[in-house]
Design a protein around this motif. Structure first.
Motif, short mmCIF file in Angstrom:
data_model
loop_
_atom_site.label_atom_id
_atom_site.label_comp_id
_atom_site.label_asym_id
_atom_site.label_seq_id
_atom_site.Cartn_x
_atom_site.Cartn_y
_atom_site.Cartn_z
N ARG A 124 0.92 -1.28 -0.01
CA ARG A 124 -0.04 0.01 0.14
C ARG A 124 1.03 1.27 0.13
NH1 ARG A 124 -3.80 -2.82 4.14
NH2 ARG A 124 -5.48 -3.56 2.82
N ARG A 125 1.94 1.13 0.74
CA ARG A 125 2.93 2.37 0.95
C ARG A 125 3.31 2.58 -0.69
NH1 ARG A 125 4.76 0.36 5.78
NH2 ARG A 125 6.62 -0.52 4.66
N LEU A 126 3.96 1.56 -1.12
CA LEU A 126 4.67 1.63 -2.43
C LEU A 126 3.56 1.97 -3.37
CD1 LEU A 126 6.62 -1.65 -2.28
CD2 LEU A 126 7.52 0.67 -2.41
N ALA A 127 2.26 1.78 -3.58
CA ALA A 127 1.42 2.03 -4.67
C ALA A 127 0.64 3.48 -4.32
CB ALA A 127 0.05 0.92 -4.31
N ARG A 128 1.20 3.95 -3.31
CA ARG A 128 0.68 5.73 -3.08
C ARG A 128 1.50 6.62 -4.22
NH1 ARG A 128 -0.25 4.88 2.75
NH2 ARG A 128 1.92 5.26 3.15
N SER A 129 2.88 5.94 -4.47
CA SER A 129 3.54 6.89 -5.53
C SER A 129 3.85 6.28 -6.73
CB SER A 129 4.83 7.50 -4.77
OG SER A 129 5.62 6.35 -4.25
N ARG A 130 3.81 5.01 -6.78
CA ARG A 130 4.11 4.12 -8.04
C ARG A 130 3.13 3.10 -8.28
NH1 ARG A 130 9.84 4.57 -8.01
NH2 ARG A 130 9.97 3.23 -9.94
N GLU A 131 3.11 2.83 -9.85
CA GLU A 131 2.22 1.69 -10.23
C GLU A 131 3.05 0.35 -9.57
OE1 GLU A 131 1.50 -1.01 -14.02
OE2 GLU A 131 2.26 1.03 -14.41
N VAL A 132 2.47 -0.39 -8.88
CA VAL A 132 2.85 -1.96 -8.63
C VAL A 132 2.51 -2.76 -9.48
CG1 VAL A 132 3.16 -3.68 -6.97
CG2 VAL A 132 2.95 -1.41 -5.98
N ARG A 133 3.35 -3.13 -10.56
CA ARG A 133 2.99 -3.92 -11.88
C ARG A 133 2.55 -5.34 -11.34
NH1 ARG A 133 5.27 -3.22 -17.15
NH2 ARG A 133 4.14 -1.35 -16.86
N MET A 134 3.49 -5.77 -10.32
CA MET A 134 3.31 -7.25 -9.78
C MET A 134 3.96 -7.41 -8.43
SD MET A 134 5.86 -9.71 -11.90
CE MET A 134 6.45 -8.82 -13.29
N LEU A 135 3.35 -8.48 -7.79
CA LEU A 135 3.91 -8.90 -6.53
C LEU A 135 4.44 -10.51 -7.02
CD1 LEU A 135 4.50 -9.06 -3.48
CD2 LEU A 135 2.22 -9.72 -3.16
N VAL A 136 5.30 -10.83 -6.60
CA VAL A 136 5.69 -12.16 -6.88
C VAL A 136 6.29 -12.83 -5.58
CG1 VAL A 136 7.22 -13.81 -8.15
CG2 VAL A 136 6.80 -11.63 -9.15
N ASP A 137 5.17 -13.82 -4.83
CA ASP A 137 5.38 -14.40 -3.52
C ASP A 137 4.85 -15.75 -3.74
OD1 ASP A 137 5.17 -14.90 -0.63
OD2 ASP A 137 5.42 -12.67 -0.72
N ASP A 138 5.42 -16.55 -2.79
CA ASP A 138 5.04 -17.85 -2.61
C ASP A 138 4.11 -18.16 -1.69
OD1 ASP A 138 6.77 -19.66 0.13
OD2 ASP A 138 7.11 -17.26 -0.63
N ASP A 139 3.82 -17.20 -0.63
CA ASP A 139 2.87 -17.34 0.55
C ASP A 139 1.55 -16.99 -0.06
OD1 ASP A 139 1.04 -16.73 2.74
OD2 ASP A 139 2.97 -16.25 3.78
N GLU A 140 0.57 -18.38 -0.02
CA GLU A 140 -0.66 -18.09 -0.55
C GLU A 140 -1.66 -17.00 0.23
OE1 GLU A 140 -3.90 -18.30 -2.82
OE2 GLU A 140 -2.18 -19.27 -3.02
N LEU A 141 -1.34 -17.06 1.33
CA LEU A 141 -2.09 -15.76 2.24
C LEU A 141 -1.85 -14.45 1.81
CD1 LEU A 141 -2.52 -17.64 5.69
CD2 LEU A 141 -4.30 -17.53 3.88
N VAL A 142 -0.62 -14.18 1.72
CA VAL A 142 -0.08 -12.87 1.25
C VAL A 142 -0.63 -12.62 -0.30
CG1 VAL A 142 1.85 -11.63 0.38
CG2 VAL A 142 2.04 -12.84 2.34
#
Length: 164
Positions: free
Chosen positions: A111-129
């Motif tokens: 959320r902090r990052l998206a306030r000032s920039r487009e977050v094109r993708m998150l790559v993560d292994d944690d299903e809940l995240v």
């Protein structure tokens, strides 16, 4: 030098870029041996699928690393990223004594990052995240290549103990 305005590609580390299988046994003990677990992180082999995706993402995006590893692991983590020849990028780590679940801390950081920039993708292994990030409107790439390496002790550490 002008500030980077490219979209962000946000990458988790453990079981997304780094294979933690060799050290997960340290979490199966009671009490869990967190010092040894994190001390062994520099020996993590890279996960080829994640490394390739990260390098490709860097062609169009600024790469950011978002991990549940504690801040005290910063030097080792930066050295590991450099040794794998991964793109340079900001590294966000868990502050000392923050034991909130990964799905909470990572979503907060997104959320902090998206306030000032487009977050094109998150790559993560944690299903809940991944699930919570999607619910918040983020594009998610599930690191299925690493999720199969995540044991139950590691899942508990991520979600109930706020350790990684």
């Amino acid at each position: 030098m002008a500030p980077d305005t490219r979209p962000l590609a946000v990458f988790d580390l453990d079981n997304t870029l780094a294979d933690t299988a060799h050290r997960q046994h340290l979490l199966q003990r009671r009490p869990r041996d967190w010092n040894a677990f994190f001390a062994a992180a520099p020996q993590d082999p890279p996960l080829a699928e994640g490394v390739l995706l990260c390098r490709r993402a860097a062609e169009e995006c600024e790469v950011v690393y978002l991990t549940g590893r504690p801040e005290r692991c910063r030097e080792d983590t930066l050295a590991w990223l450099a040794a794998q020849e991964l793109p340079a990028g900001r590294l966000f780590m868990r502050p000392p004594a923050d034991r909130r679940p990964a799905r909470v801390t990572k979503l907060e950081a997104l959320r902090r990052l998206a306030r000032s920039r487009e977050v094109r993708m998150l790559v993560d292994d944690d299903e809940l995240v991944c699930r919570d990030a999607e619910r918040a409107g983020h594009r998610v790439v599930r690191a299925v290549w690493g999720a199969v390496r995540t044991g139950e002790a590691m899942r508990a550490a991520q979600q109930s103990e706020g350790r990684t």
